[in-house]
Design an enzyme around this catalytic site. Structure first.
Site, PDB file in Angstrom:
ATOM      1  N   HIS A 206       5.381   2.518  11.032  1.00  9.33           N
ATOM      2  CA  HIS A 206       4.401   3.001  11.992  1.00  9.33           C
ATOM      3  C   HIS A 206       4.903   4.209  12.771  1.00  9.33           C
ATOM      4  CE1 HIS A 206       3.027  -1.079  11.085  1.00  9.33           C
ATOM      5  NE2 HIS A 206       1.838  -0.617  11.350  1.00  9.33           N
TER       6      HIS A 206
ATOM      7  N   CYS B 117       3.895  -9.150   9.807  1.00 11.61           N
ATOM      8  CA  CYS B 117       4.341  -7.937  10.493  1.00 11.61           C
ATOM      9  C   CYS B 117       4.045  -7.996  11.987  1.00 11.61           C
ATOM     10  CB  CYS B 117       3.677  -6.703   9.888  1.00 11.61           C
ATOM     11  SG  CYS B 117       1.886  -6.682   9.959  1.00 11.61           S
TER      12      CYS B 117
ATOM     13  N   ASP C 255      -0.533 -11.886   1.685  1.00 14.95           N
ATOM     14  CA  ASP C 255      -0.153 -11.450   3.030  1.00 14.95           C
ATOM     15  C   ASP C 255      -0.769 -12.348   4.097  1.00 14.95           C
ATOM     16  OD1 ASP C 255       1.322  -9.350   2.065  1.00 14.95           O
ATOM     17  OD2 ASP C 255      -0.273  -7.878   2.271  1.00 14.95           O
TER      18      ASP C 255
ATOM     19  N   GLU D  75       8.812  -8.072   9.666  1.00 16.40           N
ATOM     20  CA  GLU D  75       9.147  -6.892  10.472  1.00 16.40           C
ATOM     21  C   GLU D  75      10.424  -7.178  11.244  1.00 16.40           C
ATOM     22  OE1 GLU D  75      10.077  -4.797  13.751  1.00 16.40           O
ATOM     23  OE2 GLU D  75       8.975  -6.630  14.177  1.00 16.40           O
TER      24      GLU D  75
ATOM     25  N   SER E  26       0.830  -1.203   0.000  1.00 15.97           N
ATOM     26  CA  SER E  26       0.000   0.000   0.000  1.00 15.97           C
ATOM     27  C   SER E  26       0.862   1.250   0.000  1.00 15.97           C
ATOM     28  CB  SER E  26      -0.922   0.011   1.222  1.00 15.97           C
ATOM     29  OG  SER E  26      -0.170  -0.028   2.421  1.00 15.97           O
TER      30      SER E  26
END
Length: 757
Positions: free
Chosen positions: A698, A647, A603, A669, A437
């Site tokens: 984030h 993640c 995902d 991650e 995204s």
């Protein structure tokens, strides 16, 4: 008389008021007093909603995360933050997200690591411990919320995380052990309890969900030490467990020196009778009989059938509550005026679950006749759901019956596939990509809102989204990324988008649930058998590929993640629903491949969070979860490259299962944990390709080229360089382009430097 209470209420507000207040504050558009005013209004509204309860929770409200709140209550701040200038709120947000408001005066710092709160989709900020860790009590937040509630005439029950669970959640940053801190931590808990008693608290809810896990002897002893110490304090303690049964911890939980015990009677109904027998006669038994984790109505008559005899036996020792905090469900079903009428009758959100608790309390204390009409309506709704022909699809059942293990097998082993994919894709060393995204800009959100309000035609909306896709592709080409994505402008949410196009799902307009901080998700409602009426992504990806000569990833959400991030039906095993999803996603994968898409990312961000809390039950879950991923992914040819992404989940202890997924490339991650998640590859020879996330999306902090190079060099110590990808640690939809462009510029430059080396 049985008492009724609640363990916690959603804090985002019915219209996500907290989200918008937080983001306005972080952008410098408002001041702290404005943020606190919104927070106070949400708390006041929540108290009104819960006014029918005998005891209301306080301290369940948080500006970001309840574990982070407990860390600040204990004065437990990372050293990198504790010495910085600024207010307490500045430091709070620095730990949460790397920085506070733009004018906080310190620049960015490394944000605290996030991981999943037990087996939920809620993320908490992990407390860090070192040999230098010290605690200092700061009870102001709790005392202020307690004072606020008492001023409104509320009989309030403060909520805190218990000392053993708190330490169990901690992560050591050196060779220290969290349990070694128990002795220094307990005096602060004693002081906190005394101050709460001074402020008028008769009861304190002490959450110890660690009791739902398999505890080693040292942790069991820690529980004994903690509660034999805290029994000297004045408030009555309600030891609170949820998310599962007590099992081997049942006898200990019953015998700990506390005034009451709460158990999850939804997840472990078989334990109710045993706990009632074991619990000493002077203790309160609180039963969580309304599901705090799902959105289906409670079968009130069935609950009363077994609850009434227990109430006669226990009398005032019986308390009734939801199974856990209602943080995990949306706020109010009454907002859903456009939801299908039949389905709406089957549901209960947080406010309705409070109504159910109140109704059960009246039925117990006044008799069923006092609420006969409400019970009749409830029974009618429960029966309608069971009998609905919208729930079962014979064609889906037949497809499941015909599915066999061959569906999960690739044509060739990975080394053969890798050669075929290398010949087709011709990528450089350290290929660069993103997770899928790109920023969901105001223009995108406004277009989507106008389309839903029918103020924008379908064709006009499609053109707006195509324009956004083209913009994302041109930016990626300018950046020099090797494998592109279309940016997902047309997608509202990675699960909701697919659920909207699958039969068997329903959707809300305001059914938001907090995932972390200001991040809210709107989980689909999986109410029936699942099928895919038509292709869901093919046209968008085909269009995106037509704009560039570079390889374009097809982006899908995997079956396990769709399952774990939805409100799922409770009338069949989760594994059955997951296999239905796998067959639907498999159809989409094959259609993407037929359209010429050479790389398909499926995902599975939520694979780990579906793990049972007890390790002894992990294998059964992992077996069907991995099988479902393989069914969805493995129908393709050798030269089609399958990616998956995970993640913010510790995966070291399930690395064998991840390897069995047999994805050609996994992206994970690692940035918040400083590549610590890669330690597993020191002892496990992972066979396929890996993209360790090199920066934390984030956080608004922008990584430098040197930071990315350093992290990738750490990765290359464990994984052969020819099998490494360079990518962020998650999707970029929550960031802004002015943050994304410099971050990716540095990432691409770092990859080029690595190639040159």
């Amino acid at each position: 008389m049985a008492r009724i209470h609640n363990l916690g209420f959603p804090r985002i507000g019915a219209r996500r008021e907290l989200k918008f207040a937080l983001e306005g504050y972080w952008k410098g558009l408002s001041e702290e007093r404005d943020l606190q005013a919104v927070a106070g209004q949400i708390r006041q509204t929540n108290r009104l909603i819960q006014s029918g309860l005998d005891l209301q929770p306080v301290g369940d409200f948080s500006l970001y995360d309840q574990v982070l709140d407990m860390s600040f209550t204990l004065g437990h701040l990372p050293e990198r933050v504790a010495s910085l200038e600024g207010s307490e709120l500045d430091n709070y947000f620095r730990v949460a997200r790397g920085r506070s408001a733009p004018d906080c005066g310190c620049g960015g710092v490394h944000a605290g690591e996030m991981t999943k709160w037990f087996d939920t989709n809620y993320h908490f900020i992990v407390p860090e411990v070192t040999r230098e860790t010290r605690f200092t009590l700061n009870p102001n937040r709790l005392l202020a919320q307690l004072s606020e509630a008492r001023a409104d005439g509320i009989n309030a029950k403060p909520v805190i995380i218990g000392p053993v669970t708190y330490l169990w959640l901690c992560k050591e940053k050196d060779d220290s052990k969290p349990l070694d801190l128990l002795e220094s931590l307990l005096p602060l808990y004693s002081q906190l309890l005394e101050q709460l008693a001074d402020a008028g608290a008769e009861w304190v809810q002490v959450d110890e969900p660690v009791l739902s896990t398999e505890l080693e002897p040292a942790w069991k002893q820690a529980l004994e030490t903690a509660y034999h110490t805290l029994k000297a304090n004045r408030p009555k303690l309600l030891l609170t467990n949820y998310f599962g049964g007590l099992r081997e911890n049942l006898q200990q939980a019953c015998n700990l020196p506390v005034a009451g015990l709460h158990i999850d009677a939804v997840r472990a109904p078989e334990e109710v009778a045993r706990v009632a027998d074991w619990l000493p006669a002077h203790k309160v038994l609180s039963l969580g009989v309304v599901d705090g984790r799902n959105i289906w109505k409670t079968d009130l008559n069935t609950v009363l059938d077994w609850l009434e005899p227990l109430a006669q036996r226990l009398s005032e020792r019986l308390w009734i509550a939801p199974s856990c905090s209602l943080l995990h469900v949306p706020v109010d079903l009454d907002s859903e005026e456009n939801l299908d009428h039949d389905l709406r009758q089957w549901l209960a959100f947080a406010q309705q679950k409070i109504d159910e608790v109140v109704l059960l309390g009246r039925a117990i204390n006044e008799g069923r006749n006092a609420v006969a009409e409400a019970l009749a309506n409830n029974q009618k709704a429960i029966a309608a759901r069971k009998q609905s022909n919208r729930v079962h699809n014979p064609a889906v059942r037949e497809a499941i019956a015909c599915a066999d293990t061959a569906l999960g097998q690739r044509q060739s082993p990975y080394p053969d596939r890798a050669r075929a994919q290398s010949a087709r894709l011709n990528l450089p060393d350290f290929p660069t990509t993103t997770i899928g995204s790109f920023p969901q800009t105001p223009n995108i959100r406004q277009a989507r809102q106008a389309f839903r309000k029918q103020e924008l035609s379908a064709s006009a909306y499609e053109q707006r989204m195509k324009s956004e896709i083209e913009y994302a592709i041109r930016e990626q080409e300018k950046l020099g990324l090797d494998v592109l994505v279309h940016g997902e402008a047309e997608r509202n949410d990675m699960v909701e988008y697919f659920g909207e196009q699958l039969d068997g799902f329903a959707f809300t307009r305001f059914g938001w649930v907090q995932s972390y901080g200001s991040r809210c998700v709107k989980p689909p409602i999986l109410f029936g058998d699942i099928s895919r009426p038509k292709a869901m992504t093919v046209n968008w990806i085909r269009y995106a590929q037509s704009l560039t000569d570079k390889p374009m990833k097809g982006m899908l959400t995997g079956p396990v993640t769709i399952l774990n991030w939805s409100f799922v039906r409770d009338d069949q095993p989760r594994s059955e629903s997951c296999k239905q999803l796998a067959l639907a996603i498999r159809q989409e994968v094959l259609d993407l491949e037929a359209a010429g898409v050479s790389i398909i990312q499926i995902d599975e961000a939520a694979l780990r969070e579906g793990l049972p809390l007890r390790r002894s039950e992990w294998q059964a879950y992992l077996d069907w979860a991995v099988e479902c991923f393989r069914i969805s992914a493995n129908g393709v040819k050798d030269d089609t490259q399958i990616h998956t992404h995970m993640c913010y989940s510790e995966f070291n202890d399930i690395i064998n299962a991840i390897a069995r997924m047999d994805a050609d490339v996994i992206t994970i991650e690692t940035s918040r944990s400083d590549m610590e998640l890669l330690d597993v590859f020191d002892r496990f020879d992972y066979p396929n390709e890996i993209g360790p996330g090199v920066y934390d999306i984030h956080s608004p902090n922008i990584p430098s080229e040197e930071q990315v190079v350093s992290l990738m060099k750490e990765a290359a110590k464990r994984i052969p360089a020819e099998r490494l990808w360079v990518n962020p640690d998650c999707g970029l939809k929550t960031r802004q382009w002015e943050e994304v462009v410099p971050a990716l510029t540095h990432m691409v430059a770092a990859a080029r430097k690595l190639r040159a080396a």
